[in-house]
Design a protein around this motif. Structure first.
Motif, PDB file in Angstrom:
ATOM      1  N   GLU A 260       0.805  -1.212   0.000  1.00  0.00           N
ATOM      2  CA  GLU A 260       0.000   0.000   0.000  1.00  0.00           C
ATOM      3  C   GLU A 260       0.846   1.274   0.000  1.00  0.00           C
ATOM      4  OE1 GLU A 260      -2.020   0.958   3.770  1.00  0.00           O
ATOM      5  OE2 GLU A 260      -0.818  -0.639   4.660  1.00  0.00           O
ATOM      6  N   PHE A 261       0.289   2.323  -0.608  1.00  0.00           N
ATOM      7  CA  PHE A 261       0.872   3.661  -0.588  1.00  0.00           C
ATOM      8  C   PHE A 261       0.743   4.198   0.829  1.00  0.00           C
ATOM      9  CE2 PHE A 261       1.887   7.855  -1.954  1.00  0.00           C
ATOM     10  CZ  PHE A 261       1.040   8.714  -1.266  1.00  0.00           C
ATOM     11  N   LEU A 262       1.843   4.695   1.399  1.00  0.00           N
ATOM     12  CA  LEU A 262       1.830   5.195   2.771  1.00  0.00           C
ATOM     13  C   LEU A 262       1.995   6.700   2.863  1.00  0.00           C
ATOM     14  CD1 LEU A 262       4.072   2.476   4.458  1.00  0.00           C
ATOM     15  CD2 LEU A 262       1.568   2.613   4.435  1.00  0.00           C
ATOM     16  N   GLY A 263       2.739   7.292   1.950  1.00  0.00           N
ATOM     17  CA  GLY A 263       2.992   8.723   2.042  1.00  0.00           C
ATOM     18  C   GLY A 263       4.079   9.158   1.093  1.00  0.00           C
ATOM     19  N   ALA A 264       4.661  10.297   1.401  1.00  0.00           N
ATOM     20  CA  ALA A 264       5.664  10.899   0.529  1.00  0.00           C
ATOM     21  C   ALA A 264       6.894  11.282   1.339  1.00  0.00           C
ATOM     22  CB  ALA A 264       5.082  12.123  -0.163  1.00  0.00           C
ATOM     23  N   ALA A 265       7.955  11.608   0.603  1.00  0.00           N
ATOM     24  CA  ALA A 265       9.212  12.002   1.225  1.00  0.00           C
ATOM     25  C   ALA A 265       9.942  12.952   0.281  1.00  0.00           C
ATOM     26  CB  ALA A 265      10.072  10.777   1.536  1.00  0.00           C
ATOM     27  N   THR A 266      11.001  13.568   0.780  1.00  0.00           N
ATOM     28  CA  THR A 266      11.881  14.425  -0.012  1.00  0.00           C
ATOM     29  C   THR A 266      13.247  13.773  -0.051  1.00  0.00           C
ATOM     30  OG1 THR A 266      10.712  16.445   0.632  1.00  0.00           O
ATOM     31  CG2 THR A 266      12.985  16.701  -0.122  1.00  0.00           C
ATOM     32  N   LEU A 267      13.810  13.635  -1.257  1.00  0.00           N
ATOM     33  CA  LEU A 267      15.150  13.068  -1.398  1.00  0.00           C
ATOM     34  C   LEU A 267      16.152  14.138  -0.976  1.00  0.00           C
ATOM     35  CD1 LEU A 267      16.673  10.521  -2.365  1.00  0.00           C
ATOM     36  CD2 LEU A 267      16.883  11.655  -4.593  1.00  0.00           C
ATOM     37  N   LEU A 268      16.698  13.996   0.244  1.00  0.00           N
ATOM     38  CA  LEU A 268      17.658  14.977   0.757  1.00  0.00           C
ATOM     39  C   LEU A 268      19.015  14.800   0.102  1.00  0.00           C
ATOM     40  CD1 LEU A 268      17.091  15.217   4.609  1.00  0.00           C
ATOM     41  CD2 LEU A 268      16.460  16.850   2.853  1.00  0.00           C
ATOM     42  N   GLU A 269      19.480  13.582   0.092  1.00  0.00           N
ATOM     43  CA  GLU A 269      20.763  13.200  -0.495  1.00  0.00           C
ATOM     44  C   GLU A 269      20.524  11.891  -1.226  1.00  0.00           C
ATOM     45  OE1 GLU A 269      23.384  15.059  -0.527  1.00  0.00           O
ATOM     46  OE2 GLU A 269      22.722  16.562   0.917  1.00  0.00           O
ATOM     47  N   PRO A 270      21.412  11.453  -2.094  1.00  0.00           N
ATOM     48  CA  PRO A 270      21.151  10.223  -2.841  1.00  0.00           C
ATOM     49  C   PRO A 270      20.832   9.002  -1.975  1.00  0.00           C
ATOM     50  CG  PRO A 270      23.004  11.377  -3.807  1.00  0.00           C
ATOM     51  CD  PRO A 270      22.648  12.112  -2.541  1.00  0.00           C
ATOM     52  N   GLU A 271      21.301   8.980  -0.735  1.00  0.00           N
ATOM     53  CA  GLU A 271      21.076   7.825   0.143  1.00  0.00           C
ATOM     54  C   GLU A 271      19.986   8.040   1.185  1.00  0.00           C
ATOM     55  OE1 GLU A 271      24.057   9.472   0.097  1.00  0.00           O
ATOM     56  OE2 GLU A 271      25.290   8.211  -1.175  1.00  0.00           O
ATOM     57  N   PHE A 272      19.436   9.270   1.304  1.00  0.00           N
ATOM     58  CA  PHE A 272      18.492   9.550   2.379  1.00  0.00           C
ATOM     59  C   PHE A 272      17.284  10.334   1.891  1.00  0.00           C
ATOM     60  CE2 PHE A 272      22.464   8.958   4.692  1.00  0.00           C
ATOM     61  CZ  PHE A 272      22.061   8.134   5.730  1.00  0.00           C
ATOM     62  N   ALA A 273      16.102   9.919   2.366  1.00  0.00           N
ATOM     63  CA  ALA A 273      14.857  10.634   2.075  1.00  0.00           C
ATOM     64  C   ALA A 273      14.217  11.047   3.399  1.00  0.00           C
ATOM     65  CB  ALA A 273      13.902   9.758   1.276  1.00  0.00           C
ATOM     66  N   LEU A 274      13.741  12.277   3.458  1.00  0.00           N
ATOM     67  CA  LEU A 274      13.078  12.825   4.636  1.00  0.00           C
ATOM     68  C   LEU A 274      11.579  12.570   4.515  1.00  0.00           C
ATOM     69  CD1 LEU A 274      13.133  14.622   7.222  1.00  0.00           C
ATOM     70  CD2 LEU A 274      12.882  16.590   5.675  1.00  0.00           C
ATOM     71  N   VAL A 275      10.998  11.878   5.484  1.00  0.00           N
ATOM     72  CA  VAL A 275       9.591  11.481   5.444  1.00  0.00           C
ATOM     73  C   VAL A 275       8.693  12.676   5.787  1.00  0.00           C
ATOM     74  CG1 VAL A 275       7.865   9.907   6.406  1.00  0.00           C
ATOM     75  CG2 VAL A 275      10.224   9.145   6.092  1.00  0.00           C
ATOM     76  N   HIS A 276       7.627  12.848   4.987  1.00  0.00           N
ATOM     77  CA  HIS A 276       6.653  13.925   5.212  1.00  0.00           C
ATOM     78  C   HIS A 276       5.638  13.502   6.272  1.00  0.00           C
ATOM     79  CE1 HIS A 276       7.236  15.704   0.897  1.00  0.00           C
ATOM     80  NE2 HIS A 276       8.383  15.510   1.528  1.00  0.00           N
ATOM     81  N   ARG A 277       4.877  14.496   6.740  1.00  0.00           N
ATOM     82  CA  ARG A 277       3.778  14.249   7.664  1.00  0.00           C
ATOM     83  C   ARG A 277       2.658  13.544   6.917  1.00  0.00           C
ATOM     84  NH1 ARG A 277       5.173  19.569   7.742  1.00  0.00           N
ATOM     85  NH2 ARG A 277       6.138  20.323   9.623  1.00  0.00           N
ATOM     86  N   PRO A 278       1.811  12.804   7.500  1.00  0.00           N
ATOM     87  CA  PRO A 278       1.784  12.257   8.854  1.00  0.00           C
ATOM     88  C   PRO A 278       2.554  10.940   8.977  1.00  0.00           C
ATOM     89  CG  PRO A 278      -0.257  11.664   7.780  1.00  0.00           C
ATOM     90  CD  PRO A 278       0.550  12.488   6.794  1.00  0.00           C
ATOM     91  N   LEU A 279       3.124  10.468   7.878  1.00  0.00           N
ATOM     92  CA  LEU A 279       3.845   9.191   7.901  1.00  0.00           C
ATOM     93  C   LEU A 279       5.027   9.231   8.855  1.00  0.00           C
ATOM     94  CD1 LEU A 279       4.222   6.324   6.831  1.00  0.00           C
ATOM     95  CD2 LEU A 279       5.462   7.295   4.882  1.00  0.00           C
ATOM     96  N   ASN A 280       5.653  10.386   9.026  1.00  0.00           N
ATOM     97  CA  ASN A 280       6.814  10.475   9.922  1.00  0.00           C
ATOM     98  C   ASN A 280       6.481   9.990  11.323  1.00  0.00           C
ATOM     99  OD1 ASN A 280       5.203  12.839  10.289  1.00  0.00           O
ATOM    100  ND2 ASN A 280       6.945  13.899  11.207  1.00  0.00           N
ATOM    101  N   GLN A 281       5.315  10.377  11.834  1.00  0.00           N
ATOM    102  CA  GLN A 281       4.926   9.975  13.186  1.00  0.00           C
ATOM    103  C   GLN A 281       4.694   8.473  13.270  1.00  0.00           C
ATOM    104  OE1 GLN A 281       1.517  12.403  13.896  1.00  0.00           O
ATOM    105  NE2 GLN A 281       2.723  14.264  14.207  1.00  0.00           N
ATOM    106  N   ALA A 282       4.047   7.909  12.255  1.00  0.00           N
ATOM    107  CA  ALA A 282       3.771   6.472  12.254  1.00  0.00           C
ATOM    108  C   ALA A 282       5.069   5.670  12.225  1.00  0.00           C
ATOM    109  CB  ALA A 282       2.887   6.111  11.065  1.00  0.00           C
ATOM    110  N   LEU A 283       6.042   6.111  11.420  1.00  0.00           N
ATOM    111  CA  LEU A 283       7.305   5.378  11.328  1.00  0.00           C
ATOM    112  C   LEU A 283       8.167   5.566  12.566  1.00  0.00           C
ATOM    113  CD1 LEU A 283       8.246   5.938   7.594  1.00  0.00           C
ATOM    114  CD2 LEU A 283       7.174   3.946   8.652  1.00  0.00           C
ATOM    115  N   ALA A 284       8.062   6.724  13.208  1.00  0.00           N
ATOM    116  CA  ALA A 284       8.833   6.952  14.437  1.00  0.00           C
ATOM    117  C   ALA A 284       8.343   6.034  15.553  1.00  0.00           C
ATOM    118  CB  ALA A 284       8.722   8.413  14.867  1.00  0.00           C
ATOM    119  N   ASN A 285       7.061   5.693  15.527  1.00  0.00           N
ATOM    120  CA  ASN A 285       6.476   4.852  16.577  1.00  0.00           C
ATOM    121  C   ASN A 285       6.593   3.362  16.307  1.00  0.00           C
ATOM    122  OD1 ASN A 285       5.709   7.110  18.019  1.00  0.00           O
ATOM    123  ND2 ASN A 285       3.777   7.276  16.928  1.00  0.00           N
TER     124      ASN A 285
END
Length: 168
Positions: free
Chosen positions: A20-45
């Motif tokens: 399933e589609f969970l959310g979106a992110a921003t590619l900060l660097e080629p190896e890392f993506a920053l998770v957008h809200r509200p998925l960030n909270q779900a993944l942190a938990n």
């Protein structure tokens, strides 16, 4: 960054299939993506197996990459980064850290502190559009996609790749 890179985050099922589609992110660097809200909270938990679809149409790039690790920034638990299993070829946003010159002239610049890096990542995070106040499932039912998450969610980003390369 002159082009737009879109990152969609999907769950990975027990069989290894893209889920399933969970959310979106921003590619900060080629190896890392920053998770957008509200998925960030779900993944942190509670971490889970993830896969990302990374698309940069201006560069004819479409990638599907597994997430090697979910990292929560200790000093800022709302900042959740996805460490990708392989580096993306798509243009990255970058982390806007201001590098200071060494007043003694020993080094060309001083290394940023962890607080400097967190502040820079927070700038990117705060620039991401806020999701609607209604739950995502209701938003999809009403308008066909979740505003601010970068377009229409799909069941499998591999279908996007197929379409990108003329497969329908």
């Amino acid at each position: 960054m002159t082009s737009r890179t879109s990152v969609v985050v999907h769950a990975v099922g027990e069989s290894g299939a893209t889920g399933e589609f969970l959310g979106a992110a921003t590619l900060l660097e080629p190896e890392f993506a920053l998770v957008h809200r509200p998925l960030n909270q779900a993944l942190a938990n509670g971490p889970r197996r993830l896969r990302v679809g990374i698309f940069a149409a201006e560069h004819d790039i479409g990638e599907v990459i597994d997430v090697a690790r979910i990292r929560v920034v200790p000093d800022a638990p709302d900042l959740v980064l996805l460490e990708l299993a392989v580096a993306s070829m798509a243009p990255a946003h970058g982390v806007p850290v201001a590098l200071l010159d060494d007043p003694l002239g020993v080094q060309p610049f001083l290394e940023p502190t962890n607080a400097d890096i967190v502040a820079a990542v927070r700038v990117v995070f705060d620039q991401t559009p806020r999701p609607p106040d209604i739950p995502a499932a209701e938003a999809i039912d009403e308008v066909g996609f979740v505003p601010g998450l970068g377009g229409f969610p799909v069941e499998d980003p591999l279908r996007w790749l197929s379409r990108l390369f003329g497969g329908g």
